[in-house]
Write an enzyme that holds these catalytic residues in place. Structure first.
Site, PDB file in Angstrom:
ATOM      1  N   GLU A 161       0.826  -1.207   0.000  1.00  0.00           N
ATOM      2  CA  GLU A 161       0.000   0.000   0.000  1.00  0.00           C
ATOM      3  C   GLU A 161       0.862   1.260   0.000  1.00  0.00           C
ATOM      4  O   GLU A 161       0.431   2.322  -0.457  1.00  0.00           O
ATOM      5  CB  GLU A 161      -0.918  -0.017   1.232  1.00  0.00           C
ATOM      6  CG  GLU A 161      -2.299   0.535   0.965  1.00  0.00           C
ATOM      7  CD  GLU A 161      -3.301   0.198   2.064  1.00  0.00           C
ATOM      8  OE1 GLU A 161      -4.084  -0.742   1.872  1.00  0.00           O
ATOM      9  OE2 GLU A 161      -3.295   0.867   3.108  1.00  0.00           O
ATOM     10  N   HIS A 221       6.986 -26.634  -1.777  1.00  0.00           N
ATOM     11  CA  HIS A 221       6.251 -27.717  -2.428  1.00  0.00           C
ATOM     12  C   HIS A 221       5.070 -27.188  -3.227  1.00  0.00           C
ATOM     13  O   HIS A 221       4.233 -27.948  -3.686  1.00  0.00           O
ATOM     14  CB  HIS A 221       5.802 -28.746  -1.381  1.00  0.00           C
ATOM     15  CG  HIS A 221       6.972 -29.362  -0.659  1.00  0.00           C
ATOM     16  ND1 HIS A 221       7.465 -30.601  -0.942  1.00  0.00           N
ATOM     17  CD2 HIS A 221       7.774 -28.871   0.323  1.00  0.00           C
ATOM     18  CE1 HIS A 221       8.508 -30.864  -0.165  1.00  0.00           C
ATOM     19  NE2 HIS A 221       8.716 -29.825   0.618  1.00  0.00           N
ATOM     20  N   LYS A 254     -14.505   0.788  -3.106  1.00  0.00           N
ATOM     21  CA  LYS A 254     -15.509   1.183  -2.110  1.00  0.00           C
ATOM     22  C   LYS A 254     -16.613   1.991  -2.767  1.00  0.00           C
ATOM     23  O   LYS A 254     -17.799   1.808  -2.479  1.00  0.00           O
ATOM     24  CB  LYS A 254     -14.856   2.024  -1.001  1.00  0.00           C
ATOM     25  CG  LYS A 254     -13.952   1.238  -0.086  1.00  0.00           C
ATOM     26  CD  LYS A 254     -13.465   2.120   1.053  1.00  0.00           C
ATOM     27  CE  LYS A 254     -12.363   1.467   1.841  1.00  0.00           C
ATOM     28  NZ  LYS A 254     -11.687   2.402   2.739  1.00  0.00           N
TER      29      LYS A 254
HETATM   30  O1  PA5 Z   1      -3.458   1.224   6.226  1.00  0.00           O
HETATM   31  C1  PA5 Z   1      -4.565   1.727   6.142  1.00  0.00           C
HETATM   32  O2  PA5 Z   1      -4.745   2.935   6.251  1.00  0.00           O
HETATM   33  C2  PA5 Z   1      -5.771   0.842   5.926  1.00  0.00           C
HETATM   34  O3  PA5 Z   1      -5.430  -0.492   5.782  1.00  0.00           O
HETATM   35  C3  PA5 Z   1      -6.726   0.969   7.101  1.00  0.00           C
HETATM   36  O4  PA5 Z   1      -6.076   0.607   8.283  1.00  0.00           O
HETATM   37  C4  PA5 Z   1      -7.952   0.114   6.893  1.00  0.00           C
HETATM   38  O5  PA5 Z   1      -8.606   0.469   5.711  1.00  0.00           O
HETATM   39  C5  PA5 Z   1      -8.917   0.262   8.052  1.00  0.00           C
HETATM   40  O6  PA5 Z   1      -9.262   1.594   8.224  1.00  0.00           O
HETATM   41  P1  PA5 Z   1      -9.937   2.097   9.554  1.00  0.00           P
HETATM   42  O7  PA5 Z   1      -8.953   1.945  10.650  1.00  0.00           O
HETATM   43  O8  PA5 Z   1     -10.281   3.525   9.300  1.00  0.00           O
HETATM   44  O9  PA5 Z   1     -11.155   1.247   9.774  1.00  0.00           O
END
Ligand code: PA5
Length: 434
Positions: free
Chosen positions: A285, A306, A420
């Protein structure tokens, strides 16, 4: 100190390749520490390591103590950066099967709200039958769909089982210090809350209450975890290739420039799988944007030799491997002699299982390197609570520096919103009709 061994990468990059990147790594490290790079407002994770007990740590420990005493099960609700870190630490230190045989005094820990699977939900409901439980709900925004749906169901279950007042005492919310739906609900319903600092993004939050509260419930020494991170913060500030963080960030960027676009992050510990998941989100990310990024893949060795072994050895030559190692366990298992020797294993008589594992590692690293897959080895030493804190910070720092070297903002995730939007439109969420 964590040791990064790059002796198995020279088939694909040269010393001049690596040295030519040194200045960029230095500049990226400065951008990160001085706050001159993109997303600088999300660097507060750099301040999370600490070497002493604070009021907040005490509050986390007390909450964990209460949960341990009154619950057979602690359900941790969250997704992405709000769940991968604690799961990584708990499974690495206590094993993927840690829940078996645990209960009140040392509760089981289940993770929920990380999918929309009804089967997963039904299984959780079955596992909670007849069990006393508490809920830690983690969401910075407080509005993420998966954990929000799971939390609504768990909240109702708690209220039906214990009544409103006791249910409220069994809910702990970890969320934004000021804003968001979860913060508002917690204030209204009187739940104990812990803050995710505004300047800490999800995937960099494991050393905040996001990771610390579930770890403390699992019985992990969270001060030791933070001390380990503190060690890392001090030791990995070195500005040269003597810094293992520079080596890791530098080599992966040098390899990427040679067409190695996939990184296989592997360990010989089955308990490392969830940690791999945390690493995958951290790097995926942070780096995967603007048409750039190394695709992060995890592997559990020797099991995946494997399954993935063939592809790693002889498939497209666009990958490199990072193998994470720990010292052997204190309690050894020795392979015994069998007088019939029908399985032909007597040549291993008296050898420890860990010795065999080490030979498998050496054999694998050599084979992959010979097959055109450069191998970086990250040697962590003894596996302790403190070491896990050090490893978290080591990888976060490596990620920030590596992403800036790649030329992207490590702290945003604009692409996550695309699915989303479609999903909310299909679900008819008010305001998302277009
Ligand atoms: O790294 C990130 O920002 C995301 O993976 C969030 O942690 C994830 O989408 C969850 O978001 P939130 O903590 O607002 O529910």
């Amino acid at each position: 100190m964590i040791n990064v061994d790059i002796s198995n990468v020279w088939g694909d990059i040269s010393l001049p390749d690596l040295l030519s990147i040194e200045q960029e790594i230095g500049a990226a490290h400065r951008m990160l520490t001085e706050g001159t790079g993109a997303g600088a407002q999300f660097r507060d994770w750099l301040k999370l390591p600490c070497g002493e007990t604070t009021e907040e740590l005490e509050r986390i420990r007390n909450a964990a103590q209460t949960i341990r005493a009154n619950s057979d099960v602690c359900v941790v609700v969250g997704i992405g950066g709000s769940y991968l870190g604690p799961r990584a630490a708990v499974e690495l230190l206590q094993g993927p099967n840690r829940n078996i045989g645990r209960g009140k005094g040392d509760p089981q820990i289940f993770f929920a709200g990380n999918s929309l699977s009804t089967r997963h939900w039904n299984e959780l409901m079955r596992l909670l039958e007849g069990k006393d439980f508490s809920v830690i709900v983690i969401s910075k925004s407080g509005t993420t769909l998966e954990p929000a749906i799971a939390f609504r169901g768990l909240r109702w279950l708690l209220e039906r089982r214990y009544g409103t007042d006791e249910a409220a005492r069994r809910i702990y919310a970890v969320t934004d210090p000021e804003t968001g739906a979860l913060r508002q609900m917690a204030a209204q319903e009187n739940w104990e809350t812990f803050a995710i600092p505004a300047g800490v993004g999800g995937r960099f939050s494991v050393l905040s209450p996001v990771g610390l509260l579930p770890m403390a419930v699992a019985g992990i020494d969270i001060l030791e975890v933070l001390n380990g991170a503190m060690d890392a913060k001090e030791e990995y500030d070195l500005r040269s290739f003597e810094n293992p963080v520079w080596l890791y960030a530098g080599v992966r960027n040098a390899l990427y420039r040679k067409g190695k676009a996939i990184e296989v992050f592997a360990s010989f510990e089955p308990g490392f799988r969830a940690f791999g998941g945390w690493w995958q989100q951290l790097f995926g990310e942070s780096e995967g944007k603007e048409g750039k990024g190394i695709f992060p893949v995890t592997a559990e060795l020797t099991a995946d030799l494997h399954s993935l072994g063939q592809l790693i050895q002889e498939g497209q030559r666009n990958l490199f491997e990072t193998m994470v190692r720990f010292d052997g366990p204190q309690k050894e298992y020795l392979i015994g002699s069998d007088w019939k020797n029908l399985d032909g294993l007597n040549y291993l008589e008296g050898k420890s299982l860990d010795y065999v594992d080490r030979m498998a590692f050496e054999g694998t690293a050599a084979a992959h390197e010979e097959g055109g897959v450069p191998v970086i080895t990250v040697d962590c030493g003894e596996l302790t609570d403190r070491k896990v804190g050090e490893l978290f910070f080591f990888l976060q720092l490596s990620c920030g520096i590596s992403a800036y070297t790649l030329g992207v903002n490590p702290f945003d995730q604009p692409g996550v919103e695309a699915y989303k939007g479609n999903m909310f439109n299909l679900l008819g969420k008010p305001g998302c009709e277009d």
